[in-house]
Write a protein that holds these residues in place. Structure first.
Motif, PDB file in Angstrom:
ATOM      1  N   LEU A   1       0.828  -1.197   0.000  1.00  0.00           N
ATOM      2  CA  LEU A   1       0.000   0.000   0.000  1.00  0.00           C
ATOM      3  C   LEU A   1       0.865   1.250   0.000  1.00  0.00           C
ATOM      4  O   LEU A   1       1.890   1.317   0.685  1.00  0.00           O
ATOM      5  N   THR A   2       0.422   2.257  -0.756  1.00  0.00           N
ATOM      6  CA  THR A   2       1.080   3.564  -0.785  1.00  0.00           C
ATOM      7  C   THR A   2       0.094   4.598  -0.261  1.00  0.00           C
ATOM      8  O   THR A   2      -1.011   4.720  -0.806  1.00  0.00           O
ATOM      9  N   ASN A   3       0.482   5.301   0.779  1.00  0.00           N
ATOM     10  CA  ASN A   3      -0.455   6.244   1.397  1.00  0.00           C
ATOM     11  C   ASN A   3      -0.592   7.523   0.583  1.00  0.00           C
ATOM     12  O   ASN A   3       0.306   7.931  -0.160  1.00  0.00           O
ATOM     13  N   ASN A   4      -1.759   8.155   0.725  1.00  0.00           N
ATOM     14  CA  ASN A   4      -2.071   9.392   0.036  1.00  0.00           C
ATOM     15  C   ASN A   4      -1.739  10.579   0.932  1.00  0.00           C
ATOM     16  O   ASN A   4      -1.521  10.424   2.136  1.00  0.00           O
ATOM     17  N   LYS A   5      -1.733  11.766   0.351  1.00  0.00           N
ATOM     18  CA  LYS A   5      -1.532  12.969   1.142  1.00  0.00           C
ATOM     19  C   LYS A   5      -2.728  13.123   2.073  1.00  0.00           C
ATOM     20  O   LYS A   5      -3.873  13.215   1.607  1.00  0.00           O
ATOM     21  N   PRO A   6      -2.529  13.164   3.395  1.00  0.00           N
ATOM     22  CA  PRO A   6      -3.672  13.097   4.310  1.00  0.00           C
ATOM     23  C   PRO A   6      -4.542  14.339   4.330  1.00  0.00           C
ATOM     24  O   PRO A   6      -5.760  14.239   4.524  1.00  0.00           O
ATOM     25  N   GLN A   7      -3.976  15.523   4.142  1.00  0.00           N
ATOM     26  CA  GLN A   7      -4.753  16.750   4.273  1.00  0.00           C
ATOM     27  C   GLN A   7      -4.491  17.677   3.091  1.00  0.00           C
ATOM     28  O   GLN A   7      -3.422  17.659   2.487  1.00  0.00           O
ATOM     29  N   SER A   8      -5.517  18.494   2.783  1.00  0.00           N
ATOM     30  CA  SER A   8      -5.368  19.461   1.699  1.00  0.00           C
ATOM     31  C   SER A   8      -6.351  20.602   1.896  1.00  0.00           C
ATOM     32  O   SER A   8      -7.387  20.450   2.556  1.00  0.00           O
TER      33      SER A   8
ATOM     34  N   ALA B   1     -16.883  32.832  -3.699  1.00  0.00           N
ATOM     35  CA  ALA B   1     -15.616  32.174  -3.392  1.00  0.00           C
ATOM     36  C   ALA B   1     -15.849  31.177  -2.268  1.00  0.00           C
ATOM     37  O   ALA B   1     -16.735  31.353  -1.420  1.00  0.00           O
ATOM     38  N   SER B   2     -15.071  30.119  -2.274  1.00  0.00           N
ATOM     39  CA  SER B   2     -15.187  29.102  -1.234  1.00  0.00           C
ATOM     40  C   SER B   2     -13.810  28.545  -0.915  1.00  0.00           C
ATOM     41  O   SER B   2     -12.932  28.487  -1.785  1.00  0.00           O
ATOM     42  N   VAL B   3     -13.632  28.141   0.323  1.00  0.00           N
ATOM     43  CA  VAL B   3     -12.406  27.501   0.752  1.00  0.00           C
ATOM     44  C   VAL B   3     -12.770  26.174   1.401  1.00  0.00           C
ATOM     45  O   VAL B   3     -13.731  26.090   2.170  1.00  0.00           O
ATOM     46  N   SER B   4     -12.050  25.113   1.051  1.00  0.00           N
ATOM     47  CA  SER B   4     -12.373  23.769   1.525  1.00  0.00           C
ATOM     48  C   SER B   4     -11.158  23.159   2.212  1.00  0.00           C
ATOM     49  O   SER B   4     -10.022  23.296   1.736  1.00  0.00           O
ATOM     50  N   TYR B   5     -11.437  22.463   3.284  1.00  0.00           N
ATOM     51  CA  TYR B   5     -10.407  21.696   3.991  1.00  0.00           C
ATOM     52  C   TYR B   5     -10.800  20.224   3.933  1.00  0.00           C
ATOM     53  O   TYR B   5     -11.944  19.859   4.243  1.00  0.00           O
ATOM     54  N   ASN B   6      -9.868  19.360   3.535  1.00  0.00           N
ATOM     55  CA  ASN B   6     -10.125  17.926   3.419  1.00  0.00           C
ATOM     56  C   ASN B   6      -9.101  17.135   4.227  1.00  0.00           C
ATOM     57  O   ASN B   6      -7.897  17.410   4.144  1.00  0.00           O
ATOM     58  N   HIS B   7      -9.614  16.189   4.989  1.00  0.00           N
ATOM     59  CA  HIS B   7      -8.757  15.242   5.719  1.00  0.00           C
ATOM     60  C   HIS B   7      -9.179  13.842   5.292  1.00  0.00           C
ATOM     61  O   HIS B   7     -10.324  13.439   5.487  1.00  0.00           O
ATOM     62  N   ARG B   8      -8.263  13.082   4.698  1.00  0.00           N
ATOM     63  CA  ARG B   8      -8.606  11.792   4.099  1.00  0.00           C
ATOM     64  C   ARG B   8      -8.448  10.613   5.055  1.00  0.00           C
ATOM     65  O   ARG B   8      -8.696   9.475   4.656  1.00  0.00           O
ATOM     66  N   ASN B   9      -8.019  10.874   6.277  1.00  0.00           N
ATOM     67  CA  ASN B   9      -7.788   9.761   7.203  1.00  0.00           C
ATOM     68  C   ASN B   9      -7.990  10.258   8.637  1.00  0.00           C
ATOM     69  O   ASN B   9      -7.081  10.201   9.471  1.00  0.00           O
ATOM     70  N   LEU B  10      -9.212  10.713   8.911  1.00  0.00           N
ATOM     71  CA  LEU B  10      -9.462  11.440  10.155  1.00  0.00           C
ATOM     72  C   LEU B  10      -9.256  10.578  11.387  1.00  0.00           C
ATOM     73  O   LEU B  10      -8.589  10.983  12.337  1.00  0.00           O
TER      74      LEU B  10
END
Length: 770
Positions: free
Chosen positions: A347-354, A372-381
């Protein structure tokens, strides 16, 4: 009218001149390949099935009619040092010069293909028709009489495989009396191979299977035998049964670098742990919980190797947003007499936050604005590949003054949205084994939207709980909205607006949608796309179709509770929850689209859709957000968005009144590739919306069986699409053909008496309409 005739004659003259110059760059003694056709004398052998074997095809045509790009090429001069000539040649297509060698190769390929279908005596004769410097080529296929299988035998010396094939015999593609079709024989080899790969035969491939065919003298009958070759591990070993492999060790390597070697000793790890017998190797820190890794695995030590389980494992790990790549490597056990495999799930991990920022422009009925909008993403909370999203949005729009209100303020919108996506099925009181078997994802979401307009202030809050799952290589998708709660709150309405539009006009639909409202709904949607993920340049690789079904209902449980508790109703006869009336309705939609590929540049697309929304019980009107509208870029394109219907209602500049409870849409679109990344389309649309009740503010809008077909609007037009691979920009211009507002006369049929200013609508959109 005279100008239209003049334009038509001018266009015709240009086409004639272009046709005359189509052989401008055809050398003397050579011919322009003008047309290629295939003719067969057997209805079972279709020409369309043989077109793929044509080695040389004529210049492509726009809309299968005009060789526009050939004419563009021929407009260039012979001086290639001039930029205009080079540009015209890049935009156009050079003439296709007839090749005798390619014709012979095509005839051989078609002959081989037809003989593979069982017509062993088939012949192909090229017929050439020459006119000046143009050549039309026709391949005449004579199939002859087909060969058929008289008897079918199996020679399978491996007892285990013979037993598996016998148990699976109901699915065989072979039968006595069938045509001796080589394609079917090869498909049966592949089917048997796939079946064996699901029963432990890890090293099996279809080359171990072959046929012998004996023809019966002076007949068209064949005695067919399927043979299985025995297995040999080394060239010096004796032949024997094929080995059935079992899984031995199954391990996880969670920090695999795809740029490094996949050999075990080249992977950098410095720590490990064991979870339920599975070794897990990692570097520094394990970013996924061990339970998550094991629960997405579909094979275990001691199991027979099963290729289907391997693909299911790939699919499950592919859904985890915390991972970027997944690779499963099988290593045959080093012991010579062992038929076992060690599996390494790398397995290769992804970038956790963006964090991302989006800026957009808006245009609402001529009022310009920006958002306009700003988004925060966490892929492995929670270290289980849970995807968390938080989005903040703001918009501003300059709104023109509203008559009778005295206000000239602008529109401001503020919003927040958050959601969390779990890559597994979550539901109370269910065992983990049960939820693991259900290949579904769970999503919870919250939204808040605050709108400040000159005439009112509105707050919309919502919460949702839904499930998604897909099957059959992503062809089928399901979505279940288990609970979706929407609350509409109107804290302030301008007195002037309320008096003029809500009270004096007594518009029930308008007034209903400017009151506090609660919508508690449950819905289900089903989508099937025959192409699955097989897409290229936003177009399918072949003929395809898509079906979408949607059903939702709202307010039923609350209504039953209200009746059971004998709750009091408000002044409008509605049950309320905490003083807030709730909507009650059912809604169903169906949508079908089909794409037919004509050739590599042209296709024909059809679309038909219908829907109905029925208010009942606690409501007499469906909430505006759930009603239908017609017109716009994805509907009847001769009308602007929300500008058509319902029925024969001409509209009163109030978009709320141009909504309905029933909708019908149908379209046919001819699509063609022009040049570079530009595509063109010619389309005809039909449709309208209707109401279920005869509302005073929507005269002529009610659906009636003896009238509705006369109220179907028709439009036609042309479109240009810029295909940028990852998305499509679409520009469509539609003209009204039949206007249902009028019962008769020239205004009902603008196709006969068109007026550009009155009947034209321009649309800009992203993506295809269907």
């Amino acid at each position: 009218m005279k100008s239209g005739i003049r334009s038509t004659l001018t266009l015709f003259l240009l086409l004639v001149l272009a046709a005359c110059s189509s052989t401008k760059y055809v050398p003397d003694g050579a011919y322009l390949l003008d047309d290629v056709r295939i003719r067969t004398d057997n209805d079972r052998v279709r020409s369309s099935e043989l077109s793929m074997y044509v080695r040389q095809k004529p210049n492509s045509k726009w809309f299968s009619l005009i060789k526009t790009q050939l004419y563009v090429y021929n407009w260039s001069g012979r001086d290639t040092t001039r930029w205009i000539n080079r540009m015209l040649r890049r935009m156009g297509d050079a003439p296709v010069i007839y090749s005798e060698a390619e014709t012979d190769r095509t005839a051989e390929e078609i002959t081989k293909a037809v003989r593979n279908m069982g017509y062993m005596s088939a012949t192909v004769e090229p017929f050439r028709e020459v006119k000046k410097k143009k050549l039309k080529l026709t391949y005449r296929v004579h199939t002859g009489r087909p060969y058929k299988v008289r008897s079918l035998q199996y020679e399978v010396p491996d007892e285990n495989i013979r037993a598996l094939m016998r148990r699976d015999s109901a699915n065989t593609l072979l039968r006595e009396g069938m045509f001796f079709d080589v394609n079917v024989l090869d498909a049966e080899r592949q089917r048997i191979t796939s079946h064996l790969l699901e029963h432990g035969y890890y090293k099996f491939n279809k080359d171990y299977l072959h046929y012998t065919a004996d023809t019966v003298r002076n007949t068209y009958l064949v005695d067919l035998t399927l043979h299985l070759n025995l297995y040999r591990r080394q060239p010096t070993d004796t032949l024997g049964p094929h080995p059935q492999y079992r899984m031995n060790k199954v391990a996880f390597i969670t920090d695999y670098n795809v740029l490094e070697s996949s050999m075990e000793n080249s992977i950098q790890v410095n720590d490990s742990l064991h979870y339920h017998g599975y070794p897990i190797y990692f570097k520094d820190r394990l970013y996924l919980r061990p339970q998550v890794l094991v629960n997405n695995l579909y094979f275990a030590p001691g199991d027979l190797y099963n290729d289907r389980d391997v693909q299911r494992t790939y699919s499950r790990f592919g859904r985890l947003q915390a991972l970027k790549y997944t690779n499963i490597r099988f290593v045959e056990n080093a012991q010579k007499d062992s038929a076992s495999l060690d599996a390494y799930v790398m397995l290769t991990n992804n970038k956790p936050q963006s964090i991302s920022l989006e800026i957009e422009g808006t245009n609402s009925a001529g009022d310009l604005g920006a958002g306009a909008s700003v988004s925060y993403n966490h892929r492995n909370l929670f270290h289980g590949s849970e995807a968390f999203m938080l989005k903040l949005r703001g918009a501003y729009e300059a709104v023109s003054g509203l008559q009778g209100t005295g206000y000239n303020q602008n529109y401001i919108e503020l919003g927040a949205e958050t959601s969390i996506h779990f890559p597994r099925f979550l539901f109370p009181f269910l065992s983990s084994n049960f939820t693991r078997r259900i290949s579904a994802t769970t999503e919870f979401g919250l939204q808040y939207n605050y709108q400040m307009r000159p005439e009112f202030t509105r707050i919309v809050a919502s919460a949702g709980w839904s499930y998604n799952w897909g099957m059959q290589r992503q062809r089928t998708q399901h979505r279940l909205d288990l609970l979706d709660i929407n609350y509409l709150y109107m804290p302030w309405i301008d007195p002037g607006f309320e008096d003029l539009y809500l009270e004096k006009e007594q518009n029930y639909i308008l007034k209903y949608n400017y009151e506090d409202r609660l919508i508690v709904r449950t819905g289900y949607s089903y989508t099937y796309n025959s192409a699955g993920r097989a897409l290229a340049n936003n177009a399918t690789l072949g003929d395809s179709y898509a079906l979408r079904l949607n059903f939702e209902s709202a307010g039923n449980l609350l209504y039953l509770l209200g009746k059971a508790a004998r709750m009091k109703k408000n002044g409008n006869g509605e049950y309320t929850l905490l003083g807030i009336p709730f909507a009650q309705y059912i809604k169903a939609d169906v949508d079908f689209a089909k794409n037919i590929v004509i050739d590599n540049r042209n296709s024909l697309a059809f679309h038909v859709g219908a829907g109905i929304a029925i208010p009942y019980g606690n409501a007499s009107v469906v909430p505006f957000e759930k009603r239908y509208f017609s017109g716009g870029a994805n509907s009847v394109r001769g009308w602007s968005v929300r500008d058509l219907g319902p029925g024969s209602f001409p509209g009163d500049n109030n978009f709320l009144n141009q909504s309905g409870d029933i909708k019908f849409d149908a379209s046919i679109e001819y699509r063609t590739r022009l040049f570079w990344k530009l595509h063109g389309a010619a389309f005809v649309d039909a449709g309208n919306i209707w109401t279920l009740k005869d509302y005073e503010e929507q005269p002529g809008g009610k659906f009636e069986l003896n009238k509705f077909y006369k109220q179907i609007a028709v439009a036609y037009g042309l479109g240009i699409r810029l295909d940028l691979d990852f998305f499509v920009l679409r520009f469509d211009g539609g003209m009204k053909a039949i206007n249902p507002v009028y019962e008769k006369g020239p205004l009902r049929y603008p196709i006969i008496h068109p007026q550009f200013k009155r009947d034209f609508a321009f649309h800009f959109a992203v993506g295809y309409p269907f």
